[in-house]
Design a protein around this motif. Sequence first.
Motif, PDB file in Angstrom:
ATOM      1  N   ALA A 423      -8.317  -8.078   5.553  1.00 55.25           N
ATOM      2  CA  ALA A 423      -7.438  -7.794   5.615  1.00 55.25           C
ATOM      3  C   ALA A 423      -6.894  -8.555   4.220  1.00 55.25           C
ATOM      4  O   ALA A 423      -6.890  -8.864   3.200  1.00 55.25           O
ATOM      5  N   PRO A 424      -6.915  -9.778   4.647  1.00 55.92           N
ATOM      6  CA  PRO A 424      -6.610 -10.792   3.462  1.00 55.92           C
ATOM      7  C   PRO A 424      -7.127 -10.531   1.997  1.00 55.92           C
ATOM      8  O   PRO A 424      -5.668 -10.816   1.363  1.00 55.92           O
ATOM      9  N   LEU A 425      -7.841 -11.054   1.945  1.00 57.58           N
ATOM     10  CA  LEU A 425      -8.843 -10.818   1.066  1.00 57.58           C
ATOM     11  C   LEU A 425      -8.916  -9.085  -0.219  1.00 57.58           C
ATOM     12  O   LEU A 425      -8.538 -10.173  -1.259  1.00 57.58           O
ATOM     13  N   HIS A 426      -8.617  -8.582   0.963  1.00 59.35           N
ATOM     14  CA  HIS A 426      -8.019  -6.619  -0.278  1.00 59.35           C
ATOM     15  C   HIS A 426      -7.100  -7.107  -0.781  1.00 59.35           C
ATOM     16  O   HIS A 426      -6.522  -6.390  -1.255  1.00 59.35           O
ATOM     17  N   GLU A 427      -5.728  -7.777   0.127  1.00 57.07           N
ATOM     18  CA  GLU A 427      -4.678  -7.588  -0.482  1.00 57.07           C
ATOM     19  C   GLU A 427      -4.081  -8.750  -1.360  1.00 57.07           C
ATOM     20  O   GLU A 427      -3.592  -7.862  -2.021  1.00 57.07           O
ATOM     21  N   ALA A 428      -5.076 -10.287  -1.209  1.00 60.21           N
ATOM     22  CA  ALA A 428      -4.823 -10.528  -2.907  1.00 60.21           C
ATOM     23  C   ALA A 428      -5.494 -10.155  -3.906  1.00 60.21           C
ATOM     24  O   ALA A 428      -4.604  -9.728  -5.186  1.00 60.21           O
ATOM     25  N   TYR A 429      -6.765  -8.809  -3.796  1.00 59.83           N
ATOM     26  CA  TYR A 429      -7.249  -8.394  -4.569  1.00 59.83           C
ATOM     27  C   TYR A 429      -6.192  -7.704  -5.253  1.00 59.83           C
ATOM     28  O   TYR A 429      -6.023  -7.148  -6.373  1.00 59.83           O
ATOM     29  N   CYS A 430      -5.732  -6.433  -4.142  1.00 57.27           N
ATOM     30  CA  CYS A 430      -5.025  -5.612  -4.239  1.00 57.27           C
ATOM     31  C   CYS A 430      -3.722  -5.094  -5.186  1.00 57.27           C
ATOM     32  O   CYS A 430      -3.313  -4.912  -6.238  1.00 57.27           O
ATOM     33  N   LEU A 431      -2.729  -6.729  -4.284  1.00 56.67           N
ATOM     34  CA  LEU A 431      -1.479  -7.306  -5.582  1.00 56.67           C
ATOM     35  C   LEU A 431      -1.675  -7.949  -6.719  1.00 56.67           C
ATOM     36  O   LEU A 431      -0.611  -7.930  -7.745  1.00 56.67           O
ATOM     37  N   ARG A 432      -2.789  -8.334  -6.969  1.00 58.25           N
ATOM     38  CA  ARG A 432      -2.953  -8.729  -8.076  1.00 58.25           C
ATOM     39  C   ARG A 432      -3.549  -7.952  -9.469  1.00 58.25           C
ATOM     40  O   ARG A 432      -3.646  -7.961 -10.916  1.00 58.25           O
ATOM     41  N   HIS A 433      -4.576  -7.103  -8.471  1.00 58.66           N
ATOM     42  CA  HIS A 433      -4.995  -5.693  -9.609  1.00 58.66           C
ATOM     43  C   HIS A 433      -4.669  -4.388  -9.956  1.00 58.66           C
ATOM     44  O   HIS A 433      -4.445  -3.588 -11.161  1.00 58.66           O
ATOM     45  N   ASN A 434      -3.798  -3.760  -8.750  1.00 60.98           N
ATOM     46  CA  ASN A 434      -3.541  -2.463  -8.454  1.00 60.98           C
ATOM     47  C   ASN A 434      -1.880  -2.980  -8.521  1.00 60.98           C
ATOM     48  O   ASN A 434      -1.309  -3.390  -8.058  1.00 60.98           O
ATOM     49  N   VAL A 435      -1.352  -1.548  -8.984  1.00 63.53           N
ATOM     50  CA  VAL A 435       0.083  -1.721  -8.932  1.00 63.53           C
ATOM     51  C   VAL A 435      -0.014   0.052  -8.086  1.00 63.53           C
ATOM     52  O   VAL A 435      -0.500   1.200  -8.401  1.00 63.53           O
ATOM     53  N   ALA A 436       1.321   0.028  -7.363  1.00 58.73           N
ATOM     54  CA  ALA A 436       2.226   1.712  -6.405  1.00 58.73           C
ATOM     55  C   ALA A 436       3.538   1.688  -7.652  1.00 58.73           C
ATOM     56  O   ALA A 436       4.455   1.456  -7.392  1.00 58.73           O
ATOM     57  N   CYS A 437       2.625   3.202  -8.306  1.00 57.57           N
ATOM     58  CA  CYS A 437       4.345   4.014  -8.786  1.00 57.57           C
ATOM     59  C   CYS A 437       4.794   4.380  -7.773  1.00 57.57           C
ATOM     60  O   CYS A 437       4.776   4.449  -6.782  1.00 57.57           O
ATOM     61  N   MET A 438       6.393   3.995  -8.299  1.00 52.58           N
ATOM     62  CA  MET A 438       7.697   3.743  -7.563  1.00 52.58           C
ATOM     63  C   MET A 438       8.395   5.044  -7.391  1.00 52.58           C
ATOM     64  O   MET A 438       9.663   4.999  -7.082  1.00 52.58           O
ATOM     65  N   HIS A 439       7.980   6.054  -8.313  1.00 53.18           N
ATOM     66  CA  HIS A 439       8.260   7.334  -8.632  1.00 53.18           C
ATOM     67  C   HIS A 439       8.724   8.201  -7.293  1.00 53.18           C
ATOM     68  O   HIS A 439       7.830   8.482  -6.498  1.00 53.18           O
ATOM     69  N   ASP A 440       9.923   8.354  -7.055  1.00 55.10           N
ATOM     70  CA  ASP A 440       9.761   9.127  -5.653  1.00 55.10           C
ATOM     71  C   ASP A 440       8.894   9.646  -5.454  1.00 55.10           C
ATOM     72  O   ASP A 440       8.726  11.482  -6.305  1.00 55.10           O
ATOM     73  N   CYS A 442       5.518   9.791  -5.583  1.00 55.38           N
ATOM     74  CA  CYS A 442       4.419   9.918  -5.743  1.00 55.38           C
ATOM     75  C   CYS A 442       3.323   8.925  -4.734  1.00 55.38           C
ATOM     76  O   CYS A 442       2.585   9.045  -4.542  1.00 55.38           O
ATOM     77  N   GLY A 443       3.562   7.557  -5.278  1.00 56.38           N
ATOM     78  CA  GLY A 443       3.077   6.848  -4.602  1.00 56.38           C
ATOM     79  C   GLY A 443       1.505   6.044  -4.845  1.00 56.38           C
ATOM     80  O   GLY A 443       0.649   5.749  -3.991  1.00 56.38           O
ATOM     81  N   VAL A 444       0.694   6.852  -5.693  1.00 55.76           N
ATOM     82  CA  VAL A 444      -0.336   7.128  -6.666  1.00 55.76           C
ATOM     83  C   VAL A 444      -0.684   5.921  -6.836  1.00 55.76           C
ATOM     84  O   VAL A 444       0.381   4.587  -7.903  1.00 55.76           O
ATOM     85  N   VAL A 445      -1.424   4.853  -6.499  1.00 58.60           N
ATOM     86  CA  VAL A 445      -1.690   3.524  -6.656  1.00 58.60           C
ATOM     87  C   VAL A 445      -2.879   3.910  -8.240  1.00 58.60           C
ATOM     88  O   VAL A 445      -3.537   4.178  -7.979  1.00 58.60           O
ATOM     89  N   LEU A 446      -2.378   2.636  -8.979  1.00 61.71           N
ATOM     90  CA  LEU A 446      -3.238   2.767 -10.549  1.00 61.71           C
ATOM     91  C   LEU A 446      -3.301   0.999 -10.331  1.00 61.71           C
ATOM     92  O   LEU A 446      -2.701   0.338 -10.155  1.00 61.71           O
ATOM     93  N   ARG A 447      -4.967   1.293 -11.450  1.00 59.11           N
ATOM     94  CA  ARG A 447      -4.625  -0.481 -12.301  1.00 59.11           C
ATOM     95  C   ARG A 447      -3.316  -0.761 -12.881  1.00 59.11           C
ATOM     96  O   ARG A 447      -2.890  -0.074 -13.234  1.00 59.11           O
ATOM     97  N   LYS A 448      -3.321  -2.150 -12.969  1.00 62.90           N
ATOM     98  CA  LYS A 448      -2.445  -2.354 -13.959  1.00 62.90           C
ATOM     99  C   LYS A 448      -2.462  -2.026 -15.039  1.00 62.90           C
ATOM    100  O   LYS A 448      -1.243  -1.607 -15.704  1.00 62.90           O
ATOM    101  N   GLU A 449      -3.642  -1.385 -15.535  1.00 60.86           N
ATOM    102  CA  GLU A 449      -4.104  -1.873 -17.396  1.00 60.86           C
ATOM    103  C   GLU A 449      -4.014  -0.283 -17.568  1.00 60.86           C
ATOM    104  O   GLU A 449      -3.768  -0.292 -18.190  1.00 60.86           O
ATOM    105  N   GLU A 450      -3.754   0.453 -16.243  1.00 61.56           N
ATOM    106  CA  GLU A 450      -3.814   2.281 -16.406  1.00 61.56           C
ATOM    107  C   GLU A 450      -1.837   2.997 -16.202  1.00 61.56           C
ATOM    108  O   GLU A 450      -1.759   3.637 -16.558  1.00 61.56           O
ATOM    109  N   ALA A 451      -1.252   1.546 -15.831  1.00 63.74           N
ATOM    110  CA  ALA A 451       0.265   1.782 -14.639  1.00 63.74           C
ATOM    111  C   ALA A 451       0.833   2.623 -16.283  1.00 63.74           C
ATOM    112  O   ALA A 451       1.721   3.574 -15.926  1.00 63.74           O
TER     113      ALA A 451
END
Length: 568
Positions: A423-440, A442-451
């Motif tokens: 979990a610690p390794l995954h969260e560090a990687y996920c916060l650095r590369h992925n972002v969740a859509c904040m639209h009400d 939705c919540g889809v997780v996208l790569r930061k370059e695709e957001a």
Amino acid sequence: MDFELRQAREKLEREQRDRVQRAKAKVERERRAKAEAARRRDALEASHRERRLDAARAQEEADQKMEEVMLQSKGVSFSHMFEALRYDGPGDKIKLPPSSFKELSDEGALDKGPMYFKLSKVRDRVPGATQEQDAEEATCCGVLEFTAKEGSAELPPHVWNNLFRSDSPDVPLIEVRYVSLPKGTYAKLKPEGAGFSDLPNHRAVLETALRNHATLSENDVIVVNYGQLQYKLKVLELKPASSVSVLETDVEVDIEGSDSVLDNEEDQHVLVPLAFGKVESSVVEEGKFRYYKFSVEESVSEKVASGHANIEVKIDTDASGGDTDIYVSRHPLVFPTQHRHEWSSHEMGSKILILKPRDASVVSGVYSIGVYGFKGTSKFQLSVAIKDVNSQRVGEHASASSSVDADTVLCKNCKRHIASRTAPLHEAYCLRHNVACMHDGCGVVLRKEEAADHVHCNKCGRAFQQREMEKHMKVFHEPLQCPCGVVLEKEDMVRHQSSTCPLRLIVCRFCGDSVHAGGEPADVRDRLRNMCEHESICGSRTAPCDSCGRSVMLKDMDIHVIAVHQKS
């Protein structure tokens, strides 16, 4: 002295010869004059004799023609010249002035059943014109009413177009003559364009169109309306005569195939047959449709209904700037459009559409595919296939995987369950590369370059890529006007044209024809029985009950059978 006597004798002889010659010339002139006079007298007598013979022949022909006319018109002699005027109306029934009603009534035409008339153009006869050429400029019709102004006859579009095919004169004059027509027994028709035979139950559609007609004539062109489409059929042959009555008679109709070639019918509604597994290549221009059809047999229907197979429509679009949409419907909706369809796909580029019938028990039948050119001229390849569904259902994983669920934690960023040890390794990687859509919602997780390319429609909230948003707004949220006058967005328009539009096509439960539904019926009881305006009017016709013979309205027949005859 002798000389003088000789001169006198010679002079006398000359004078005598001259007198003899003059006498002979006078006799010759008199003989020639008598011969010329006799010749002229003979020629004059021959001319008079020929005129008398011509007059006798003309009188005989006139008497014979009058006898034929009287025999054909059952003793009614009605023939008048009118100025032709147009009026908008269905069928082939014309309007005549009130004076014609009085004359026909005095002739006894009202007692001889339906009245029919032969119409022909009044024009100078062209030298050498044949009888067949004259027949092409004539047609037959019935009468609707006697309300036209005096000296004129009002013609509906069907009669006008068949009478004035090549030209429309400034002051069109026609001859209207009463005739008696035999009941038709056979008619051979030929569509002038392709697509008419693709209509479901096209013979019933033709029968509905002929209900507004009283007569048929050879070489006439009949216009058949199906929704907003028009089809033209030419009358090639009739029996037992070249003009017949179609009132209260059964006519055997033979429809010949059209001579039109599909490649030249891009502007018409034509269904191109499509076989399973076969790829069909074509080109569609922006704003136009290309239509195809395929059939689902009963054996395939059972497989699809059971969930073991899907009907898959695939379209591969050439990535050269063009884009297409596909619309699919099941007959009797023959030509799907942006507003009237059962399945559709608006994705950009190539796409696959899975057909899942709303009623699983009704899968077999004929389906239509409409390929619409959304942008530019697009080359595409279309295919239909039956794809087997994997027997393993979603969620049927190995039972061993459930044992690790207790040793997992929920990632705060992507909301996925992750093993506790990673979990610690995954969260560090996920916060650095992925972002969740904040639209009400939705919540889809996208790569930061695709957001940045992930956007939501501010009207419906659906998620799209940035390049798809323009098409989505044009297809789904651009106001559209229905032919009935209502302005709605696409999804509301689809519901409107399938359930409430008065111009929608339905199959009447009483007459079995495809007709416009109309508005809501005036009778509250008919509204409770989910009838439309047409069915309310059509169901008001009466028919004899099979059990008691009483005349009962068609829409009340089921209630009558249950209430009176106690039949289920």
